[in-house]
Scaffold this active site. Structure first.
Site, mmCIF file in Angstrom:
data_model
loop_
_atom_site.group_PDB
_atom_site.id
_atom_site.type_symbol
_atom_site.label_atom_id
_atom_site.label_comp_id
_atom_site.label_asym_id
_atom_site.label_seq_id
_atom_site.Cartn_x
_atom_site.Cartn_y
_atom_site.Cartn_z
ATOM 1 N N GLU A 95 30.567 43.909 15.643
ATOM 2 C CA GLU A 95 29.501 44.898 15.614
ATOM 3 C C GLU A 95 28.928 45.180 17.000
ATOM 4 O O GLU A 95 27.739 44.989 17.261
ATOM 5 C CB GLU A 95 28.414 44.460 14.638
ATOM 6 N N GLU A 114 35.053 40.989 6.470
ATOM 7 C CA GLU A 114 33.920 40.481 5.697
ATOM 8 C C GLU A 114 33.971 41.150 4.332
ATOM 9 O O GLU A 114 34.163 42.359 4.242
ATOM 10 C CB GLU A 114 32.581 40.792 6.376
HETATM 11 C C1 GAL Z 1 27.793 42.144 8.779
HETATM 12 C C2 GAL Z 1 27.758 41.273 10.000
HETATM 13 C C3 GAL Z 1 27.443 39.850 9.674
HETATM 14 C C4 GAL Z 1 26.299 39.768 8.710
HETATM 15 C C5 GAL Z 1 26.624 40.522 7.481
HETATM 16 C C6 GAL Z 1 25.511 40.549 6.472
HETATM 17 O O1 GAL Z 1 27.493 43.429 9.115
HETATM 18 O O2 GAL Z 1 28.942 41.325 10.712
HETATM 19 O O3 GAL Z 1 27.151 39.183 10.864
HETATM 20 O O4 GAL Z 1 25.189 40.348 9.298
HETATM 21 O O5 GAL Z 1 26.877 41.851 7.796
HETATM 22 O O6 GAL Z 1 25.055 39.318 6.094
#
Ligand code: GAL
Length: 963
Positions: free
Chosen positions: A414, A483
């Site tokens: 990010e 993620e």
């Molecule tokens: C993503 C980010 C993580 C965390 C997650 C939400 O955008 O890469 O570090 O913030 O969202 O918990």
């Protein structure tokens, strides 16, 4: 480099630090090393220029300072406080400047050299200083380091004295580097990783790169050492002796390294004066045919994002906790880790090599806070920061390059996009062509090798898998979810649907659940209690609450129900029943099933009646086989066959017998519950009586059952919203509250006698609104039992789904033990129930609770055929379903759960609050990601739930099991 103390320009300088030596591989050789961890002297000043002058001088008096452990974060040792933000910088965004109120921690250590310390060059190594450290040894400034999660080494040989060396380190909480370190985590400062003095023998090993490729077509390994001339490698097991740097050796029939079979060959990189133990793993990573392959095989990441975290020590993670993480991961079928969002302590990577995990190693770069400014001024595209981006990538790659477990590098997280990232990518491709490069922010993969997304919904992943989504270049690349499955609070739901997509589409190669651990910080109160704190608990003016509590394990590393779900969904072997046979499908990337033993057990109403071994021929990765069902003895009551695949022998991470996978199939179906009828409704006294039940004639509510005082069952539509219910975007919770579901009122429309059935007609509805739910209770019974048929029907137009649909009642608090036949042992919800198997389970009411750090709905058990709640003397209540129901039992109400902000806010009451549900809404993953998938949404509709209640006693002859 002498410099005046008054010159603090390095703090705001976007350039990396200075004075350190060229980055190199992390290794420990036979050269002497002295750990400098321990108790140091410490002073925290509120600003850079408030810090004292002369801390590097021998005659400086630190008598007024305190002691602090190194490694450590000062905020966790009584100086300042932790602060949590997700995206936003906790200071004004004015890059590269940081606040002048910049907490500055001065550290001093006096140390002696061991008597046998050699008189030769030495380096002082810092494995991590957050965020910027200025370092002096014996009065001489060594330099400045930034890049918190990266090592820095300084030449110190000539400066050392046998006794009384003075090491002084000035650490600033904020520096220009902080703009690159905006990860979603606690802001914690200090010297938080090891400090070591390393002797560097003349003519020793400065650095080396071991390349160990594997050709899956020929099973040949190629070993090559890159290092200064004079450096050699010896691997006795491979017959390699003194292979010089710059040369390569071919080895026939080498065993490759994989996460599933982490074969390492021990050897030594050496010169005449230094020996470095090394472990060589042969493997080749490629992107071919749009797929990521290791050793020629497609792999699937069943991964987690792992932050370094410990609830007491923050990002100081003692080795035993890194081991605990890895063992827990391996035991729960996790096969991959993304080191979100910075390089971990290198000990963790050693463990990944040893135990076997695919790793994406991520650079310490995140500038997410610039998204709040539409990415204006983002360092990723500002030439002033070019060196810093390169420096961070370089220090990671050089430190970690010899780990076979690392299959990809990641440029960071990010950080938007821009030329500095592209340049870091170019450098990395050149420096290490053996590993593909990942960065989710490079949305068209113009400088990376793998298409990566976070939190894409199932539909989008499906379209990506079909090749009908996104830029044409992306369609030719492997796809991963860096993620997904946001594990905040209770959830995520919908994991099994992701797994199905990874199996359907060869290019969809899995992903990494967000995230491994809840970052709750232990807080003890004066009465000896403790709870886990989250954002805002330390009085931070700007914070993101409990968004930092989103792990598969709780802060103390207790597995959450979501980890059990993960383990089941991503089990490497699937056992199903098809056409009278057992089907065993091997979903390992590499392994056959030869290391597993299969056992069956037959349970009648949850009690074992027979067991045996299933003979399964070896199934190779990707294949499946059918074997006949075992011969089973006849059973009367509902019976299930469970087949488990367990480790045949001990492994590094679990003992023989550890269950890797299981499957269940029904053998004998349940007989219907015998009807409870024939009791006469007695309306003669002040109360209504029916069989063992007593009812209040004014409310129609059951008040006693066979001598047990109860607050009888009433319709309940509410649950304490989960973090996913509270989700982002268009949260369910908002709609539920707008619909007044948290404050429904019960209106008695009338009671009526239909033969020997007592009918209680009600309408349950929110105040001020026109819609509601009609709920009619039909009570019948015999001498020992009461049967309730609940009929519900929506009245008017409903604007939203329902959190739950069922009954709530209250029982005496002594009924503290639950036994049930249904799914368990853990909690389960409509879209997160793969881990729950049919069986008979017992838990105390207290143990039924899942202590989510922020209290919320939890502890639901599903598909119950029956439930028994008993007190210590055996008295209690049995509930039978027609056919099934779900339950929660707790010592507080949903309203209490909803109101509590921490576990310590839940005080046990006098009653056991029992919910008996037809259904609950699914969980989804809307705290960050898709909401509840359509099949798991609970829409208001006509429905009915039938339950039989039987009061039971210790010596009670009434206790006739219903079937
Ligand atoms: C993503 C980010 C993580 C965390 C997650 C939400 O955008 O890469 O570090 O913030 O969202 O918990």
């Amino acid at each position: 480099m002498p410099s005046s103390h008054a010159d603090f320009s390095y703090v705001d300088d976007p350039a990396p630090g200075h004075g350190s030596t060229a980055p190199r591989s992390a290794f420990r050789s036979d050269a002497p090393a002295l750990s400098l961890g321990g108790s140091w002297r410490f002073l925290l000043s509120p600003a850079v220029d408030a810090a004292p002058d002369g801390i590097e001088r021998d005659d400086f008096d630190d008598g007024g300072w305190t002691d602090i452990p190194v490694p450590g974060h000062w905020q966790l040792h009584g100086h300042g406080s932790p602060a949590y933000t997700n995206v936003r910088y906790p200071f004004p965004v004015n890059p590269p400047q940081v606040p002048s109120d910049n907490p500055t921690g001065d550290h001093r250590l006096l140390f002696d050299l061991p008597d046998d310390w050699p008189d030769e060059p030495a380096v002082l190594r810092f494995d991590g200083i957050d965020s910027c450290g200025r370092i002096w040894l014996n009065g001489v400034e060594l330099g400045v380091t930034k890049g918190s999660r990266l090592p820095a080494e300084f030449d110190v040989g000539p400066l050392l004295r046998p006794r009384g060396n003075l090491l002084a380190v000035r650490v600033h909480q904020w520096s220009a580097g902080s703009y690159l370190e905006d990860q979603d985590m606690w802001w914690l400062s200090g010297i938080f990783r090891d400090v070591t003095l390393l002797a560097r023998p003349a003519g020793g090993v400065r650095d080396f790169t071991v390349d160990a490729d594997y050709d899956h077509l020929t099973a040949r390994g190629t070993l090559r050492l890159d290092a200064d001339s004079g450096v050699r490698i010896t691997v006795p097991e491979l017959g390699i002796t003194d292979l010089p740097a710059g040369r390569s050796a071919e080895i026939a029939d080498v065993a490759p390294w994989s996460a599933e079979e982490p074969r390492l060959y021990e050897g030594e990189v050496h010169t005449d004066t230094e020996r470095v133990p090394v472990r060589v793993g042969f493997r080749t990573v490629t992107v071919e045919d749009g797929q990521l392959k290791v050793n020629g095989r497609r792999i699937v990441f069943r991964g987690v994002n792992r932050h370094e975290f410990h609830p007491d020590s923050g990002r100081v993670v003692p080795r035993e906790f890194a081991v605990a993480d890895i063992e827990l991961m391996k035991r729960h079928n996790v096969n991959a880790v993304r080191t979100s969002h910075y390089p971990p302590d290198s000990a963790f990577l050693d463990l990944c090599d040893t135990y076997g995990l695919w790793v994406i190693d991520e650079s310490d770069v995140e500038t997410h806070g610039f998204s709040e400014l539409d990415w204006r001024g983002n360092p990723s595209d500002d030439p002033r920061w070019a060196d810093a981006y390169l420096d961070r990538m370089r220090r990671m790659v050089e430190r970690d390059k010899n780990h076979p477990s690392i299959v990809m590098w990641s440029l960071g997280n990010e950080a938007g996009t821009g030329r500095n990232l592209a340049a870091a990518a170019e450098w990395t491709h050149r420096r290490d062509p053996t590993r593909p490069l990942h960065y989710e922010g490079d949305t068209d993969c113009s400088y990376t090798d793998v298409h990566s997304r976070m939190y894409a919904g199932h539909d989008e992943v499906d379209r990506i898998g079909q090749g009908v989504e996104g830029h044409p270049r992306l369609r030719e690349l492997p796809f991963i979810l860096c993620e997904f499955g946001h594990a905040m609070g209770n959830g995520p739901g919908g994991l099994v649907e992701y797994r199905d997509l990874f199996e359907r589409h060869p290019r969809c190669q899995g992903g990494f659940v967000w995230e491994w651990i809840d970052h709750g910080i232990t807080r003890r109160d004066t009465r000896g209690g403790a709870h886990f704190a989250y954002g805002g608990d330390f009085g931070e003016p700007l914070h993101d609450g409990n968004f930092v509590i989103d792990g598969l394990v709780h802060p103390d590393r207790t597995p959450s129900p979501a980890l059990a779900e993960f383990s089941k969904v991503f089990e490497p072997v699937r056992i199903t029943a098809a056409d009278g046979a057992l089907r065993v499908t091997n979903h390992y990337d590499v392994l056959s099933t030869a290391h597993l033993r299969f056992h069956w057990v037959l349970e009648e109403e949850g009690t074992e009646v027979a067991h045996g071994v299933v003979t399964v021929p070896t199934v190779e990765a990707g294949d499946s086989t059918d074997v006949p069902l075992p011969e089973l003895p006849p059973t009367g009551a509902e019976s299930w066959l469970t087949v488990r695949a367990a480790l045949a022998a001990d492994t590094a991470w679990a003992p023989a017998g550890h269950v890797v996978s299981w499957g269940q199939t029904p053998v004998t179906r349940a007989a219907p519950v015998p009807p409870a009828a024939g009791a006469t409704l007695d309306t003669t006294g002040t109360a209504l009586r029916l069989g063992p039940g007593v009812f209040d004639p004014l409310t129609g509510r059951l008040t006693a059952l066979g001598g047990l005082p109860v607050e009888g069952p009433r319709l309940d539509l509410w649950r304490a919203p989960t973090d996913n219910d509270r989700g982002s975007g268009d949260p369910e919770e908002t709609r539920w509250r707008a619909a007044g579901l948290h404050r429904s009122q019960h209106q008695l429309l009338g009671t009526e006698r239909l033969g020997d059935t007592l009918v209680v007609r009600t309408r349950v509805a929110p105040p001020g609104l026109g819609f509601g739910m009609r709920a009619d209770y039909h009570w019948s019974g015999d001498a020992h039992r009461l049967r309730l048929r609940l009929e519900v029907e929506p009245d008017g137009t409903w604007p939203c789904t329902l959190p739950r649909l069922g009954l709530r009642m209250a029982l005496p608090g002594g009924l503290g033990t639950a036994e049930w036949f249904g799914r368990g042992p853990g909690e389960a919800y409509a879209d997160s129930r793969q881990a729950a198997r049919i069986g008979r389970f017992t838990r105390t009411v207290d143990a039924l609770q899942t202590p989510y750090v922020r209290p919320q709905e939890n502890g639901n058990r599903v598909d119950l055929r029956w439930l028994r709640l008993t007190s210590a003397d055996g008295a209690g209540l049995r509930v039978d379903g027609e056919p099934a129901f779900a339950f929660t039992a707790r010592r507080w109400t949903s309203e209490h759960l909803d109101a509590a902000t921490h576990t310590t806010g839940l005080a046990p009451g006098d009653t056991v609050v029992l919910n008996l549900d037809l259904a609950q809404n699914g969980l989804g993953s809307a705290s960050c990601g898709p909401g509840v998938l359509p099949p798991y949404r609970l829409h208001p509709a006509r429905a009915s739930l039938t339950l039989t209640f039987t009061p039971t006693g210790s010596t009670d002859a009434q206790e006739t099991p219903a079937r």
